[in-house]
Each structure stands twice: as structure tokens, then as C-alpha cells.
Design a protein around this motif. Structure first.
Motif, PDB file in Angstrom:
ATOM      1  N   ILE A 141      24.877  26.201  39.726  1.00  0.00           N
ATOM      2  CA  ILE A 141      25.755  26.240  38.346  1.00  0.00           C
ATOM      3  C   ILE A 141      27.019  25.659  38.743  1.00  0.00           C
ATOM      4  O   ILE A 141      27.840  26.269  39.630  1.00  0.00           O
ATOM      5  CB  ILE A 141      25.808  27.883  38.294  1.00  0.00           C
TER       6      ILE A 141
ATOM      7  N   GLU B 255      30.681  30.913  31.273  1.00  0.00           N
ATOM      8  CA  GLU B 255      31.232  32.380  31.587  1.00  0.00           C
ATOM      9  C   GLU B 255      32.656  32.150  32.251  1.00  0.00           C
ATOM     10  O   GLU B 255      33.016  31.440  33.063  1.00  0.00           O
ATOM     11  CB  GLU B 255      30.303  32.875  32.561  1.00  0.00           C
TER      12      GLU B 255
ATOM     13  N   TRP C 176      27.317  27.269  32.142  1.00  0.00           N
ATOM     14  CA  TRP C 176      25.676  27.746  31.995  1.00  0.00           C
ATOM     15  C   TRP C 176      24.894  26.872  31.389  1.00  0.00           C
ATOM     16  O   TRP C 176      23.689  26.524  31.569  1.00  0.00           O
ATOM     17  CB  TRP C 176      25.847  29.193  31.566  1.00  0.00           C
TER      18      TRP C 176
END
Length: 204
Positions: free
Chosen positions: A103, A131, A118
Motif C-alpha cells: 500500500i 486513510e 487504499w
């Protein structure tokens, strides 16, 4: 179009899974996927590779296997090598899983924020979600995005302040703010502890 006597498939690379001798490698799906990713029509790739549209259509539908010469022309037009074409062959994944190390993470050390990306990279510039972690005193300050862009921010922990076009709202846990992002805007930690949020960006 090559005759049946010369219809041979190109050899697979060492990293590709070898196909059974009785079943030549199926490259049609890979060629179609790469063509689509590059936003090329059948006509575009046909002209660029010097391969007839009807033959290209048969290859993509796995109704015919390309000769080595035709496979080379197609991969050259797509900007890849023969090895890359065959190395990409793998069983279709119904569920693709990415581990934490896969990620992408953007760190704004001075601004005391971290963004974990994400959303898949192919949707970047269209629909993105992140996030967002803000340390006390942290802020993510952005210039205006393209016209029509909106952001949706849901607080997962702590307290957050959102500012857009001169208007400011303070959010608590589980609150969601929806606002224009085609104007200067900012997301700030409004508390004394770490704050987290889900940030969704829908581009105009």
C-alpha cells in the motif's frame, strides 16, 4: 495471415507458467487487456502492428495463436517485449489481496500527516480513497483540484476540522463532511491526540 505450416507460438519466458505441449499458450486475453489499458481500438493496434483487424480479433478471442513474427509486431506496437507478454500469464484471481507493504504511503513529515493510498492506481484521477492520519497540530492543506471535484471525509478517531472556501466545520468521531475540493481546502487535527479519517476523493 500465416499458413498453418508456419503457425507457431512464441516461446514463454522462464518466469511464465509453461503450458502443456498440447495446449499452446493463450495470449489473446493479455493482448486485449494491454490494448484496452492503452486506450487503443482494434483498428489502432491493427494499423500500428501491421496485422489485419480480423486476425487481431481472432487472436484476442483465443481463436488463433499468433506466429512469432505476429506476436513480435503486436508486442512492439504495445511497447512491451515478448518475455513480458508471456510472463504476465497467470490464473485469473477472483480475489486479489494486497499486503500492508504493497500500500503506497505519502508522508508529510513537516505537516505531521500520513496518507495511505487504499484505492487502486488505475483509478487515480477519477475516484480515490485514503486513510489519513494526523498527529496533534497536523494538517493536510490542498490547492484547488479540477472543477467538480468533491471530497468525503469520515472521522475514525479523534477530532478533525475541515475548511473549504472559507467555511470551517469541526467534526467528532463518526461524523462525515462532504465538501467542494475544487477550491483551496484543508483538513486539520482539532484535538490533542492522533486523529484518523477515511478520505474519499471523487474527481470532476
Amino acid at each position: 495471415m500465416a499458413s498453418s505450416a508456419t503457425r507457431r507460438t512464441a516461446p514463454s519466458s522462464a518466469s511464465a507458467t509453461p503450458a502443456p505441449a498440447s495446449a499452446p499458450p493463450r495470449v489473446g486475453e493479455q493482448i486485449q487487456r494491454m490494448r484496452t489499458e492503452r486506450k487503443l481500438t482494434l483498428d489502432d493496434l491493427s494499423r500500428a502492428a501491421g496485422v489485419s483487424k480480423s486476425m487481431l480479433s481472432e487472436i484476442e478471442r483465443d481463436k488463433a495463436n499468433p506466429t512469432i513474427a505476429v506476436a513480435w509486431r503486436l508486442t512492439n506496437a504495445l511497447g512491451i517485449s515478448l518475455d513480458q507478454l508471456f510472463a504476465t500469464q497467470r490464473a485469473h484471481e477472483t480475489i486479489a489481496v494486497s499486503g500492508p507493504h504493497e500500500i503506497p504511503t505519502l508522508d508529510g513529515h513537516d505537516a505531521k500527516y500520513q496518507l495511505r493510498v487504499w484505492g487502486p492506481i488505475e483509478l487515480a484521477g477519477k475516484f480515490e480513497w485514503y486513510e489519513l492520519t494526523l498527529q496533534p497540530g497536523g494538517a493536510l492543506v490542498s490547492n484547488a483540484h479540477e472543477p467538480g471535484t468533491r471530497e468525503h471525509l469520515t472521522v475514525l478517531a479523534g477530532a478533525i476540522e475541515v475548511e473549504a472556501d472559507g467555511d470551517t466545520k469541526r467534526l467528532k468521531l463518526a461524523d462525515t463532511a462532504r465538501y467542494q475540493a475544487d477550491v483551496p481546502h484543508a483538513i486539520r487535527n482539532a484535538g490533542k491526540t492522533e486523529a484518523k479519517a477515511l478520505l474519499v476523493v471523487i474527481h470532476g
